[in-house]
Design a protein around this motif. Structure first.
Motif, PDB file in Angstrom:
ATOM      1  N   VAL A  29       0.959  -1.243   0.116  1.00 24.45           N
ATOM      2  CA  VAL A  29      -0.059  -0.111  -0.006  1.00 24.45           C
ATOM      3  C   VAL A  29       0.845   1.168  -0.091  1.00 24.45           C
ATOM      4  O   VAL A  29       1.634   1.329   0.926  1.00 24.45           O
ATOM      5  N   CYS A  30       0.694   1.915  -1.104  1.00 24.87           N
ATOM      6  CA  CYS A  30       1.867   3.271  -1.041  1.00 24.87           C
ATOM      7  C   CYS A  30       0.719   4.614  -0.882  1.00 24.87           C
ATOM      8  O   CYS A  30      -0.344   4.502  -1.180  1.00 24.87           O
ATOM      9  N   ASN A  31       1.414   5.261  -0.028  1.00 22.44           N
ATOM     10  CA  ASN A  31       0.781   6.669   0.325  1.00 22.44           C
ATOM     11  C   ASN A  31       1.323   7.788  -0.555  1.00 22.44           C
ATOM     12  O   ASN A  31       2.405   8.080  -0.319  1.00 22.44           O
ATOM     13  N   GLN A  32       0.293   8.007  -1.443  1.00 30.03           N
ATOM     14  CA  GLN A  32       0.664   9.336  -2.249  1.00 30.03           C
ATOM     15  C   GLN A  32       0.113  10.570  -1.842  1.00 30.03           C
ATOM     16  O   GLN A  32      -0.122  11.643  -2.669  1.00 30.03           O
ATOM     17  N   THR A  33       0.068  10.700  -0.464  1.00 29.45           N
ATOM     18  CA  THR A  33      -0.449  11.978   0.138  1.00 29.45           C
ATOM     19  C   THR A  33       0.753  12.623   1.044  1.00 29.45           C
ATOM     20  O   THR A  33       1.715  12.040   1.274  1.00 29.45           O
ATOM     21  N   PRO A  34       0.637  13.909   1.428  1.00 34.16           N
ATOM     22  CA  PRO A  34       1.744  14.657   2.260  1.00 34.16           C
ATOM     23  C   PRO A  34       1.598  14.116   3.750  1.00 34.16           C
ATOM     24  O   PRO A  34       2.294  14.680   4.517  1.00 34.16           O
ATOM     25  N   SER A  35       0.511  13.443   4.129  1.00 36.36           N
ATOM     26  CA  SER A  35       0.390  12.964   5.497  1.00 36.36           C
ATOM     27  C   SER A  35       0.688  11.713   5.807  1.00 36.36           C
ATOM     28  O   SER A  35       0.930  10.805   4.747  1.00 36.36           O
ATOM     29  N   VAL A  56       2.214   1.729   9.363  1.00 36.46           N
ATOM     30  CA  VAL A  56       2.049   3.134   9.088  1.00 36.46           C
ATOM     31  C   VAL A  56       2.949   3.366   7.758  1.00 36.46           C
ATOM     32  O   VAL A  56       4.200   2.805   7.515  1.00 36.46           O
ATOM     33  N   ALA A  57       2.664   4.093   7.040  1.00 36.39           N
ATOM     34  CA  ALA A  57       3.180   4.777   5.612  1.00 36.39           C
ATOM     35  C   ALA A  57       3.122   6.136   5.744  1.00 36.39           C
ATOM     36  O   ALA A  57       2.299   6.721   5.628  1.00 36.39           O
ATOM     37  N   GLY A  58       4.502   6.565   5.593  1.00 36.56           N
ATOM     38  CA  GLY A  58       4.702   8.126   5.736  1.00 36.56           C
ATOM     39  C   GLY A  58       4.257   8.597   4.210  1.00 36.56           C
ATOM     40  O   GLY A  58       4.149   8.022   3.622  1.00 36.56           O
ATOM     41  N   ALA A  59       4.441  10.079   4.280  1.00 39.65           N
ATOM     42  CA  ALA A  59       3.928  10.545   2.963  1.00 39.65           C
ATOM     43  C   ALA A  59       5.051  10.015   1.834  1.00 39.65           C
ATOM     44  O   ALA A  59       6.392   9.826   2.044  1.00 39.65           O
ATOM     45  N   ASP A  60       4.448   9.807   0.690  1.00 40.62           N
ATOM     46  CA  ASP A  60       5.243   9.227  -0.453  1.00 40.62           C
ATOM     47  C   ASP A  60       5.866   8.040  -0.178  1.00 40.62           C
ATOM     48  O   ASP A  60       6.977   7.824  -0.690  1.00 40.62           O
ATOM     49  N   CYS A  62       5.553   3.392   0.957  1.00 38.07           N
ATOM     50  CA  CYS A  62       4.661   2.269   0.911  1.00 38.07           C
ATOM     51  C   CYS A  62       4.910   1.227   2.074  1.00 38.07           C
ATOM     52  O   CYS A  62       5.783   1.361   2.901  1.00 38.07           O
ATOM     53  N   ALA A  63       3.998   0.416   2.589  1.00 37.22           N
ATOM     54  CA  ALA A  63       4.030  -0.404   3.338  1.00 37.22           C
ATOM     55  C   ALA A  63       3.642  -1.677   2.831  1.00 37.22           C
ATOM     56  O   ALA A  63       2.673  -1.739   2.108  1.00 37.22           O
ATOM     57  N   ILE A  64       4.388  -2.710   3.029  1.00 34.43           N
ATOM     58  CA  ILE A  64       3.934  -4.220   2.820  1.00 34.43           C
ATOM     59  C   ILE A  64       3.058  -4.609   3.959  1.00 34.43           C
ATOM     60  O   ILE A  64       3.408  -5.057   5.098  1.00 34.43           O
ATOM     61  N   VAL A  65       1.825  -5.010   3.570  1.00 27.43           N
ATOM     62  CA  VAL A  65       0.691  -5.219   4.430  1.00 27.43           C
ATOM     63  C   VAL A  65       0.745  -7.140   4.409  1.00 27.43           C
ATOM     64  O   VAL A  65       0.149  -7.593   5.544  1.00 27.43           O
ATOM     65  N   TYR A  66       1.078  -7.588   3.316  1.00 29.23           N
ATOM     66  CA  TYR A  66       1.083  -8.987   3.185  1.00 29.23           C
ATOM     67  C   TYR A  66       2.374  -9.487   2.312  1.00 29.23           C
ATOM     68  O   TYR A  66       2.648  -9.078   1.428  1.00 29.23           O
ATOM     69  N   GLN A  67       3.046 -10.325   2.919  1.00 30.87           N
ATOM     70  CA  GLN A  67       4.428 -10.635   2.674  1.00 30.87           C
ATOM     71  C   GLN A  67       4.265 -12.129   1.785  1.00 30.87           C
ATOM     72  O   GLN A  67       3.802 -12.920   2.482  1.00 30.87           O
ATOM     73  N   GLY A  68       4.668 -12.227   0.596  1.00 23.96           N
ATOM     74  CA  GLY A  68       4.586 -13.399   0.048  1.00 23.96           C
ATOM     75  C   GLY A  68       3.639 -13.388  -1.145  1.00 23.96           C
ATOM     76  O   GLY A  68       2.984 -12.482  -1.488  1.00 23.96           O
ATOM     77  N   ASP A  69       3.616 -14.664  -2.161  1.00 21.72           N
ATOM     78  CA  ASP A  69       2.606 -14.750  -3.096  1.00 21.72           C
ATOM     79  C   ASP A  69       0.990 -14.561  -2.365  1.00 21.72           C
ATOM     80  O   ASP A  69       0.642 -15.015  -1.428  1.00 21.72           O
ATOM     81  N   TRP A 130       0.371  -7.154  -5.682  1.00 20.24           N
ATOM     82  CA  TRP A 130      -0.241  -6.010  -6.111  1.00 20.24           C
ATOM     83  C   TRP A 130       0.008  -4.960  -5.360  1.00 20.24           C
ATOM     84  O   TRP A 130       0.483  -5.029  -4.019  1.00 20.24           O
ATOM     85  N   THR A 131      -0.071  -3.564  -5.947  1.00 20.00           N
ATOM     86  CA  THR A 131       0.388  -2.506  -5.290  1.00 20.00           C
ATOM     87  C   THR A 131      -0.831  -1.568  -5.323  1.00 20.00           C
ATOM     88  O   THR A 131      -1.566  -1.221  -6.388  1.00 20.00           O
ATOM     89  N   MET A 132      -1.450  -1.064  -4.129  1.00 17.55           N
ATOM     90  CA  MET A 132      -2.312  -0.158  -4.198  1.00 17.55           C
ATOM     91  C   MET A 132      -2.074   1.210  -3.739  1.00 17.55           C
ATOM     92  O   MET A 132      -1.111   1.373  -2.715  1.00 17.55           O
ATOM     93  N   GLN A 133      -2.395   2.112  -4.792  1.00 17.18           N
ATOM     94  CA  GLN A 133      -1.905   3.679  -4.408  1.00 17.18           C
ATOM     95  C   GLN A 133      -3.180   4.329  -3.726  1.00 17.18           C
ATOM     96  O   GLN A 133      -4.084   4.490  -4.419  1.00 17.18           O
ATOM     97  N   LEU A 134      -2.836   4.803  -2.627  1.00 16.60           N
ATOM     98  CA  LEU A 134      -3.621   5.752  -2.077  1.00 16.60           C
ATOM     99  C   LEU A 134      -3.369   7.343  -2.403  1.00 16.60           C
ATOM    100  O   LEU A 134      -2.255   7.700  -1.771  1.00 16.60           O
ATOM    101  N   THR A 135      -4.325   8.111  -2.661  1.00 14.46           N
ATOM    102  CA  THR A 135      -4.219   9.678  -2.894  1.00 14.46           C
ATOM    103  C   THR A 135      -5.123  10.476  -2.390  1.00 14.46           C
ATOM    104  O   THR A 135      -6.153   9.840  -1.932  1.00 14.46           O
ATOM    105  N   GLU A 136      -4.995  11.513  -2.210  1.00  9.45           N
ATOM    106  CA  GLU A 136      -6.108  12.676  -1.674  1.00  9.45           C
ATOM    107  C   GLU A 136      -7.089  12.603  -2.398  1.00  9.45           C
ATOM    108  O   GLU A 136      -8.234  12.662  -1.845  1.00  9.45           O
TER     109      GLU A 136
END
Length: 145
Positions: A29-35, A56-60, A62-69, A130-136
């Motif tokens: 999960v990638c955080n594309q916000t300034p927060s 927790v993912a800081g501004a810009d 990513c966090a890996i919430v599930y590791q592996g296939d 899979w990569t999820m981008q979260l934006t404002e």
């Protein structure tokens, strides 16, 4: 000299082939916000539903919430902006709590002392990562990789 280099190369070749390669099949999960955002994750296991948090993912970042296939097609996320407020949520309800958690089951969250939180569904199209981008601007903007 050439013979020594050839022997060294032939000796190192099998070692380089046998070295483990890093696994890249994850759910990120990638955080594309300034927060800074906090992320909860839900999924179905062989024994039933499970929810986990918090990453927790800081501004810009990513966090890996599930590791592996990834082994399922659908996974569920809830994320909240820790500074500005607001959330990426949905209509699939799972249990959460304020501190770090792993919770089994999605029924009777309040009666069991948890919060009932709406997660949104991610369709991974049966891919192994899979990569999820979260934006404002888009509460559930996704990008596949």
């Amino acid at each position: 000299m050439f013979r020594t280099l050839l022997i060294a190369a032939l000796t190192l070749l099998p070692a380089s082939i046998a070295l483990p390669r890093p696994a890249f099949a994850d759910l990120r999960v990638c955080n594309q916000t300034p927060s800074t955002i906090s992320i909860a994750f839900g999924y179905r296991t062989d024994s039933g539903w499970q929810s986990e948090g918090w990453w927790v993912a800081g501004a810009d970042a990513c966090a890996i919430v599930y590791q592996g296939d990834l082994t399922s097609r659908y996974y569920y996320l809830y994320a909240v902006d820790d500074l500005a407020g607001g959330a990426w949520d949905g209509s699939v309800f799972m249990c959460t709590q304020d501190s770090s958690f792993t919770i089994f089951g999605v029924e009777d969250c309040l009666a069991r002392g948890y919060e009932r939180t709406g997660f949104f569904e991610i369709d991974t199209q049966s891919r192994t990562d899979w990569t999820m981008q979260l934006t404002e601007n888009n509460s559930n903007s996704l990008d596949q990789q």
